[in-house]
Design an enzyme around this catalytic site. Structure first.
Site, PDB file in Angstrom:
ATOM      1  N   ASN A   1     -60.194  36.408  84.642  1.00  0.00           N
ATOM      2  CA  ASN A   1     -61.173  36.858  83.663  1.00  0.00           C
ATOM      3  C   ASN A   1     -62.576  36.739  84.250  1.00  0.00           C
ATOM      4  OD1 ASN A   1     -63.198  35.753  81.463  1.00  0.00           O
ATOM      5  ND2 ASN A   1     -61.802  37.157  80.430  1.00  0.00           N
TER       6      ASN A   1
ATOM      7  N   ALA B   1     -57.165  42.535  82.196  1.00  0.00           N
ATOM      8  CA  ALA B   1     -56.013  42.387  81.307  1.00  0.00           C
ATOM      9  C   ALA B   1     -56.414  41.873  79.923  1.00  0.00           C
ATOM     10  CB  ALA B   1     -54.988  41.441  81.930  1.00  0.00           C
ATOM     11  N   CYS B   2     -57.519  41.161  79.835  1.00  0.00           N
ATOM     12  CA  CYS B   2     -57.975  40.594  78.566  1.00  0.00           C
ATOM     13  C   CYS B   2     -58.751  41.598  77.714  1.00  0.00           C
ATOM     14  CB  CYS B   2     -58.833  39.366  78.843  1.00  0.00           C
ATOM     15  SG  CYS B   2     -60.318  39.744  79.802  1.00  0.00           S
ATOM     16  N   ARG B   3     -58.757  42.845  78.161  1.00  0.00           N
ATOM     17  CA  ARG B   3     -59.441  43.940  77.463  1.00  0.00           C
ATOM     18  C   ARG B   3     -60.952  43.879  77.593  1.00  0.00           C
ATOM     19  NH1 ARG B   3     -55.577  43.865  72.226  1.00  0.00           N
ATOM     20  NH2 ARG B   3     -53.770  44.776  73.247  1.00  0.00           N
TER      21      ARG B   3
END
Length: 95
Positions: free
Chosen positions: A36, A68-70
């Site tokens: 992240n 991946a965490c948008r």
């Protein structure tokens, strides 16, 4: 590499197979971080990366883009073909 692995590697923690193999390595290492964007930017993570660079480790990435965490930002794993190109480059320099 995760922030967790980078922290273990920078501090000599050998509590799993990967960190143990890393600690006993006899050659150059290329690390491709992926995490992240907030994890990437933390002062502790940056200190750990600096420690590993000072110890002779090579880094590629991370790239910026969708995560991946948008969220979007730095932390995306570098494309595998770019990692392979960097490995080839490091092997040519070494020989």
């Amino acid at each position: 590499a995760t922030a967790n692995f980078i922290a273990k590697a920078a501090n000599g923690i050998c509590d799993d197979l990967l960190s143990t193999v890393f600690a006993s390595r006899g050659s150059d290492v290329l690390i491709a971080p992926a995490m992240n964007q907030r994890m990437w930017a933390t002062p502790a993570n940056q200190r750990n990366i600096d420690t590993l660079k000072n110890d002779g480790c090579h880094f590629i990435g991370p790239d910026a883009g969708p995560l991946a965490c948008r969220e979007t930002g730095p932390g995306r794993m570098t494309k595998p073909e770019d990692i392979m190109n960097k490995i080839s480059e490091l092997l040519l320099i070494r020989n």
